[in-house]
Design a protein around this motif. Structure first.
Motif, PDB file in Angstrom:
ATOM      1  N   ILE A 219       0.842  -1.199   0.000  1.00 54.10           N
ATOM      2  CA  ILE A 219       0.000   0.000   0.000  1.00 54.10           C
ATOM      3  C   ILE A 219       0.877   1.249   0.000  1.00 54.10           C
ATOM      4  O   ILE A 219       0.621   2.192  -0.747  1.00 54.10           O
ATOM      5  N   ARG A 220       1.924   1.260   0.820  1.00 51.88           N
ATOM      6  CA  ARG A 220       2.837   2.414   0.836  1.00 51.88           C
ATOM      7  C   ARG A 220       3.470   2.641  -0.536  1.00 51.88           C
ATOM      8  O   ARG A 220       3.585   3.776  -1.006  1.00 51.88           O
ATOM      9  N   LYS A 221       3.867   1.548  -1.186  1.00 54.42           N
ATOM     10  CA  LYS A 221       4.463   1.664  -2.525  1.00 54.42           C
ATOM     11  C   LYS A 221       3.450   2.267  -3.499  1.00 54.42           C
ATOM     12  O   LYS A 221       3.782   3.157  -4.284  1.00 54.42           O
ATOM     13  N   ALA A 222       2.206   1.790  -3.444  1.00 55.66           N
ATOM     14  CA  ALA A 222       1.163   2.317  -4.333  1.00 55.66           C
ATOM     15  C   ALA A 222       0.919   3.799  -4.047  1.00 55.66           C
ATOM     16  O   ALA A 222       0.723   4.583  -4.976  1.00 55.66           O
ATOM     17  N   LEU A 223       0.947   4.183  -2.782  1.00 54.23           N
ATOM     18  CA  LEU A 223       0.748   5.594  -2.440  1.00 54.23           C
ATOM     19  C   LEU A 223       1.871   6.461  -2.995  1.00 54.23           C
ATOM     20  O   LEU A 223       1.620   7.557  -3.505  1.00 54.23           O
ATOM     21  N   ARG A 224       3.106   5.981  -2.912  1.00 59.23           N
ATOM     22  CA  ARG A 224       4.229   6.739  -3.479  1.00 59.23           C
ATOM     23  C   ARG A 224       4.062   6.896  -4.989  1.00 59.23           C
ATOM     24  O   ARG A 224       4.277   7.976  -5.542  1.00 59.23           O
ATOM     25  N   LEU A 225       3.663   5.809  -5.657  1.00 64.43           N
ATOM     26  CA  LEU A 225       3.440   5.879  -7.105  1.00 64.43           C
ATOM     27  C   LEU A 225       2.301   6.837  -7.432  1.00 64.43           C
ATOM     28  O   LEU A 225       2.407   7.654  -8.352  1.00 64.43           O
ATOM     29  N   LEU A 226       1.216   6.728  -6.691  1.00 60.60           N
ATOM     30  CA  LEU A 226       0.059   7.592  -6.925  1.00 60.60           C
ATOM     31  C   LEU A 226       0.429   9.056  -6.727  1.00 60.60           C
ATOM     32  O   LEU A 226      -0.021   9.930  -7.471  1.00 60.60           O
ATOM     33  N   ASP A 227       1.270   9.318  -5.764  1.00 63.60           N
ATOM     34  CA  ASP A 227       1.709  10.680  -5.483  1.00 63.60           C
ATOM     35  C   ASP A 227       2.585  11.234  -6.606  1.00 63.60           C
ATOM     36  O   ASP A 227       2.486  12.399  -6.956  1.00 63.60           O
ATOM     37  N   ASN A 228       3.412  10.374  -7.193  1.00 60.96           N
ATOM     38  CA  ASN A 228       4.378  10.814  -8.204  1.00 60.96           C
ATOM     39  C   ASN A 228       3.923  10.641  -9.645  1.00 60.96           C
ATOM     40  O   ASN A 228       4.300  11.430 -10.510  1.00 60.96           O
ATOM     41  N   ASP A 229       3.138   9.584  -9.924  1.00 55.41           N
ATOM     42  CA  ASP A 229       2.752   9.285 -11.311  1.00 55.41           C
ATOM     43  C   ASP A 229       1.502   8.416 -11.314  1.00 55.41           C
ATOM     44  O   ASP A 229       1.591   7.196 -11.417  1.00 55.41           O
ATOM     45  N   GLU A 230       0.351   9.046 -11.182  1.00 59.45           N
ATOM     46  CA  GLU A 230      -0.883   8.263 -11.074  1.00 59.45           C
ATOM     47  C   GLU A 230      -1.205   7.471 -12.341  1.00 59.45           C
ATOM     48  O   GLU A 230      -2.078   6.615 -12.330  1.00 59.45           O
ATOM     49  N   LYS A 231      -0.491   7.720 -13.425  1.00 59.78           N
ATOM     50  CA  LYS A 231      -0.716   6.967 -14.661  1.00 59.78           C
ATOM     51  C   LYS A 231       0.162   5.723 -14.754  1.00 59.78           C
ATOM     52  O   LYS A 231       0.143   5.025 -15.763  1.00 59.78           O
ATOM     53  N   HIS A 232       0.911   5.440 -13.698  1.00 59.86           N
ATOM     54  CA  HIS A 232       1.745   4.239 -13.701  1.00 59.86           C
ATOM     55  C   HIS A 232       0.829   3.032 -13.929  1.00 59.86           C
ATOM     56  O   HIS A 232      -0.206   2.885 -13.265  1.00 59.86           O
ATOM     57  N   PRO A 233       1.180   2.160 -14.874  1.00 59.84           N
ATOM     58  CA  PRO A 233       0.272   1.063 -15.251  1.00 59.84           C
ATOM     59  C   PRO A 233      -0.057   0.099 -14.112  1.00 59.84           C
ATOM     60  O   PRO A 233      -1.138  -0.491 -14.100  1.00 59.84           O
ATOM     61  N   SER A 234       0.823  -0.063 -13.141  1.00 65.92           N
ATOM     62  CA  SER A 234       0.542  -1.011 -12.064  1.00 65.92           C
ATOM     63  C   SER A 234      -0.595  -0.533 -11.162  1.00 65.92           C
ATOM     64  O   SER A 234      -1.234  -1.338 -10.483  1.00 65.92           O
ATOM     65  N   LEU A 235      -0.877   0.768 -11.169  1.00 64.70           N
ATOM     66  CA  LEU A 235      -1.929   1.305 -10.306  1.00 64.70           C
ATOM     67  C   LEU A 235      -3.332   1.046 -10.853  1.00 64.70           C
ATOM     68  O   LEU A 235      -4.289   0.955 -10.094  1.00 64.70           O
ATOM     69  N   ARG A 236      -3.454   0.980 -12.163  1.00 66.29           N
ATOM     70  CA  ARG A 236      -4.759   0.751 -12.803  1.00 66.29           C
ATOM     71  C   ARG A 236      -5.828   1.707 -12.240  1.00 66.29           C
ATOM     72  O   ARG A 236      -6.907   1.287 -11.822  1.00 66.29           O
ATOM     73  N   VAL A 237      -5.514   2.990 -12.189  1.00 66.72           N
ATOM     74  CA  VAL A 237      -6.425   4.000 -11.641  1.00 66.72           C
ATOM     75  C   VAL A 237      -7.685   4.073 -12.504  1.00 66.72           C
ATOM     76  O   VAL A 237      -7.608   4.124 -13.724  1.00 66.72           O
ATOM     77  N   HIS A 238      -8.829   4.057 -11.836  1.00 64.45           N
ATOM     78  CA  HIS A 238     -10.089   4.183 -12.551  1.00 64.45           C
ATOM     79  C   HIS A 238     -11.163   4.745 -11.626  1.00 64.45           C
ATOM     80  O   HIS A 238     -11.084   4.621 -10.408  1.00 64.45           O
ATOM     81  N   GLN A 239     -12.146   5.370 -12.250  1.00 65.48           N
ATOM     82  CA  GLN A 239     -13.268   5.936 -11.515  1.00 65.48           C
ATOM     83  C   GLN A 239     -14.263   4.836 -11.197  1.00 65.48           C
ATOM     84  O   GLN A 239     -14.520   3.956 -12.025  1.00 65.48           O
ATOM     85  N   LEU A 240     -14.833   4.883 -10.001  1.00 68.28           N
ATOM     86  CA  LEU A 240     -15.825   3.897  -9.595  1.00 68.28           C
ATOM     87  C   LEU A 240     -17.224   4.405  -9.908  1.00 68.28           C
ATOM     88  O   LEU A 240     -17.436   5.612 -10.053  1.00 68.28           O
TER      89      LEU A 240
END
Length: 91
Positions: free
Chosen positions: A31-52
């Motif tokens: 979770i901490r790793k995902a938060l760091r990625l989200l903070d720096n590059d929310e388009k990183h493919p591992s995050l799979r950011v999407h609207q609910l």
């Protein structure tokens, strides 16, 4: 959260959930790793950011692993308020 984040804010609910017995040390690390990625590059493919949608409309989701996700609300000036972290129980 001990780490300084540039674009993330945290609700009490998120912090309580993150610190709960529901998560292992390995889960918290992911979770901490995902938060760091989200903070720096929310388009990183591992995050799979999407609207609910549906009952969760207005929230966004990012993956911390195959079985973990974090949800957030987008706020002013590109900030994100972290709402919850949870396990995908259907996996």
């Amino acid at each position: 959260m001990d780490e300084p984040f540039q674009t993330l804010d945290f609700t009490d609910t998120f912090l309580e959930t993150f610190g709960s017995k529901d998560f292992t040390a390995a889960d918290r690390k992911a979770i901490r790793k995902a938060l760091r990625l989200l903070d720096n590059d929310e388009k990183h493919p591992s995050l799979r950011v999407h609207q609910l949608g549906g009952g969760l409309a207005g929230l966004w989701s990012a993956s911390a692993s195959v079985s973990l996700r974090v949800t957030f609300v987008r706020t002013a000036q590109g900030r994100k308020t972290m709402v919850s972290c949870s396990k995908h129980y259907d996996r």
